[in-house]
Write a protein that holds these residues in place. Sequence first.
Motif, mmCIF file in Angstrom:
data_model
loop_
_atom_site.group_PDB
_atom_site.id
_atom_site.type_symbol
_atom_site.label_atom_id
_atom_site.label_comp_id
_atom_site.label_asym_id
_atom_site.label_seq_id
_atom_site.Cartn_x
_atom_site.Cartn_y
_atom_site.Cartn_z
ATOM 1 N N PRO A 173 99.777 47.474 -36.419
ATOM 2 C CA PRO A 173 100.394 48.754 -36.081
ATOM 3 C C PRO A 173 101.878 48.587 -35.822
ATOM 4 C CG PRO A 173 99.134 47.914 -34.223
ATOM 5 C CD PRO A 173 98.854 47.014 -35.387
ATOM 6 N N ARG A 174 102.649 49.584 -36.198
ATOM 7 C CA ARG A 174 104.088 49.542 -35.978
ATOM 8 C C ARG A 174 104.400 49.714 -34.501
ATOM 9 N NH1 ARG A 174 106.032 54.113 -39.981
ATOM 10 N NH2 ARG A 174 104.114 55.001 -39.144
ATOM 11 N N ASN A 175 105.427 48.991 -34.026
ATOM 12 C CA ASN A 175 105.892 49.089 -32.651
ATOM 13 C C ASN A 175 104.788 48.827 -31.640
ATOM 14 O OD1 ASN A 175 108.425 49.866 -33.636
ATOM 15 N ND2 ASN A 175 107.765 51.996 -33.775
ATOM 16 N N GLY A 176 103.730 48.131 -32.063
ATOM 17 C CA GLY A 176 102.656 47.820 -31.134
ATOM 18 C C GLY A 176 101.755 48.985 -30.807
ATOM 19 N N LEU A 177 101.936 50.154 -31.477
ATOM 20 C CA LEU A 177 101.130 51.335 -31.202
ATOM 21 C C LEU A 177 100.132 51.570 -32.317
ATOM 22 C CD1 LEU A 177 103.899 53.797 -29.952
ATOM 23 C CD2 LEU A 177 102.323 52.435 -28.565
ATOM 24 N N LEU A 178 99.000 52.130 -31.970
ATOM 25 C CA LEU A 178 98.003 52.450 -32.976
ATOM 26 C C LEU A 178 98.440 53.655 -33.785
ATOM 27 C CD1 LEU A 178 94.834 52.135 -30.760
ATOM 28 C CD2 LEU A 178 95.434 50.642 -32.639
ATOM 29 N N ARG A 207 93.921 57.202 -35.590
ATOM 30 C CA ARG A 207 92.919 56.348 -34.963
ATOM 31 C C ARG A 207 92.931 56.539 -33.454
ATOM 32 N NH1 ARG A 207 93.152 50.611 -37.041
ATOM 33 N NH2 ARG A 207 92.249 51.729 -38.790
ATOM 34 N N ASN A 208 94.115 56.617 -32.859
ATOM 35 C CA ASN A 208 94.220 56.838 -31.418
ATOM 36 C C ASN A 208 93.555 58.157 -31.037
ATOM 37 O OD1 ASN A 208 95.093 56.163 -28.796
ATOM 38 N ND2 ASN A 208 96.886 57.474 -29.006
ATOM 39 N N HIS A 209 93.796 59.178 -31.844
ATOM 40 C CA HIS A 209 93.191 60.481 -31.581
ATOM 41 C C HIS A 209 91.672 60.395 -31.649
ATOM 42 C CE1 HIS A 209 92.796 64.848 -31.535
ATOM 43 N NE2 HIS A 209 91.964 64.737 -32.557
ATOM 44 N N ASP A 210 91.155 59.646 -32.598
ATOM 45 C CA ASP A 210 89.710 59.507 -32.751
ATOM 46 C C ASP A 210 89.088 58.850 -31.520
ATOM 47 O OD1 ASP A 210 87.169 59.410 -34.338
ATOM 48 O OD2 ASP A 210 87.494 57.259 -34.128
ATOM 49 N N VAL A 211 89.720 57.823 -30.996
ATOM 50 C CA VAL A 211 89.189 57.139 -29.816
ATOM 51 C C VAL A 211 89.290 58.047 -28.589
ATOM 52 C CG1 VAL A 211 89.405 55.112 -28.317
ATOM 53 C CG2 VAL A 211 89.731 54.890 -30.789
ATOM 54 N N ILE A 212 90.369 58.784 -28.486
ATOM 55 C CA ILE A 212 90.514 59.753 -27.392
ATOM 56 C C ILE A 212 89.351 60.741 -27.404
ATOM 57 C CG2 ILE A 212 91.864 61.763 -26.619
ATOM 58 C CD1 ILE A 212 94.378 60.178 -27.417
ATOM 59 N N PRO A 265 83.195 53.982 -16.991
ATOM 60 C CA PRO A 265 82.744 52.606 -17.228
ATOM 61 C C PRO A 265 83.942 51.655 -17.307
ATOM 62 C CG PRO A 265 81.685 54.141 -18.740
ATOM 63 C CD PRO A 265 82.768 54.906 -18.051
ATOM 64 N N THR A 266 83.660 50.389 -17.137
ATOM 65 C CA THR A 266 84.710 49.390 -17.294
ATOM 66 C C THR A 266 85.163 49.354 -18.747
ATOM 67 O OG1 THR A 266 83.169 47.613 -17.840
ATOM 68 C CG2 THR A 266 83.649 47.979 -15.490
ATOM 69 N N GLU A 267 86.260 48.662 -18.976
ATOM 70 C CA GLU A 267 86.792 48.546 -20.326
ATOM 71 C C GLU A 267 85.753 47.943 -21.280
ATOM 72 O OE1 GLU A 267 90.177 45.761 -21.520
ATOM 73 O OE2 GLU A 267 91.233 47.627 -21.005
ATOM 74 N N ASN A 268 85.078 46.873 -20.864
ATOM 75 C CA ASN A 268 84.064 46.240 -21.706
ATOM 76 C C ASN A 268 82.894 47.192 -21.982
ATOM 77 O OD1 ASN A 268 85.431 43.815 -22.013
ATOM 78 N ND2 ASN A 268 84.472 42.866 -20.215
ATOM 79 N N GLU A 269 82.506 47.956 -20.979
ATOM 80 C CA GLU A 269 81.406 48.909 -21.144
ATOM 81 C C GLU A 269 81.790 50.022 -22.112
ATOM 82 O OE1 GLU A 269 79.243 48.429 -16.756
ATOM 83 O OE2 GLU A 269 80.869 49.880 -17.050
ATOM 84 N N LEU A 270 83.054 50.482 -22.034
ATOM 85 C CA LEU A 270 83.515 51.515 -22.966
ATOM 86 C C LEU A 270 83.558 50.987 -24.396
ATOM 87 C CD1 LEU A 270 86.392 53.550 -21.241
ATOM 88 C CD2 LEU A 270 84.209 54.404 -22.099
ATOM 89 N N THR A 290 92.197 47.260 -27.639
ATOM 90 C CA THR A 290 93.542 47.845 -27.771
ATOM 91 C C THR A 290 93.468 49.366 -27.879
ATOM 92 O OG1 THR A 290 94.372 45.859 -28.865
ATOM 93 C CG2 THR A 290 95.652 47.885 -29.146
ATOM 94 N N SER A 291 92.541 49.856 -28.698
ATOM 95 C CA SER A 291 92.440 51.306 -28.891
ATOM 96 C C SER A 291 91.959 52.003 -27.628
ATOM 97 C CB SER A 291 91.522 51.632 -30.064
ATOM 98 O OG SER A 291 90.218 51.135 -29.847
#
Length: 252
Positions: free
Chosen positions: A9-14, A18-23, A42-47, A56-57
Amino acid sequence: MSDVSPIAPRNGLLPRSRNHDVIERIKTYILDKQLRPGDLLPTENELIAAIGASRTSIREAIKSLSALDIVEVRHGHGSYVGRLSMNALVESLAFRGLLSTGTDGKVMTDLVNIRQMLEQGLSPLMIETLDEVELANLRELAVRMRRLAMEGQPYVDEDRAFHIRLMNAIGNDLVSQLTEAFWQVQARVAPTLKVEAADWLRTAEAHEAIVDAIGARDVQRLQHAFERHYDPIRRTIANLFETPSAPAGVSE
């Protein structure tokens, strides 16, 4: 299954899509699990396991949802369902309003018109629901506003409290939140509008007229009082952007 792309991803951003889909997947998770404001997510791992997204997403989506107050991140404690405030709306409208004061003032005029229409439209409900105790509280605020205006002082806190009390009394939480949001925007932009001392007094007197109209249980009188209330600020905005007339005998 991970959604990591082989393309960096450019500038380290998704990528936005794709970001919208995960949101949307996180929002769906909150709805499906019937979580309420203040509930722990839930925790990050659980999500990651629950919605099938990469670490990252997930992190980028949580940042975006936090900016919208849909998620509240408490460092060291986890992420929670947010209180769903209108802070994002306030920030956006306030910035647009400040930009507008440098051009034509249309955003602020529109905001004032919306506030007036909202309060005029709810006038019958105000008359039905506001009791004598609330009327006494509103009158106390209105009298304090007039006293401050006569002393040449603004009354921002009293003005806010007056309108929030009006809306809280009818029992519609969304209307109360919208009123608070619109009021905050107007309060942020108002210092750039150079309101005259006489207009502070006229507006304070209009607040008293609002209380009198509710006490008289007169809908038309109340709607007229709201119109009087917003006339000074509407006129201030119009005068600020009025094009000076060309001197006689001078052509453009």
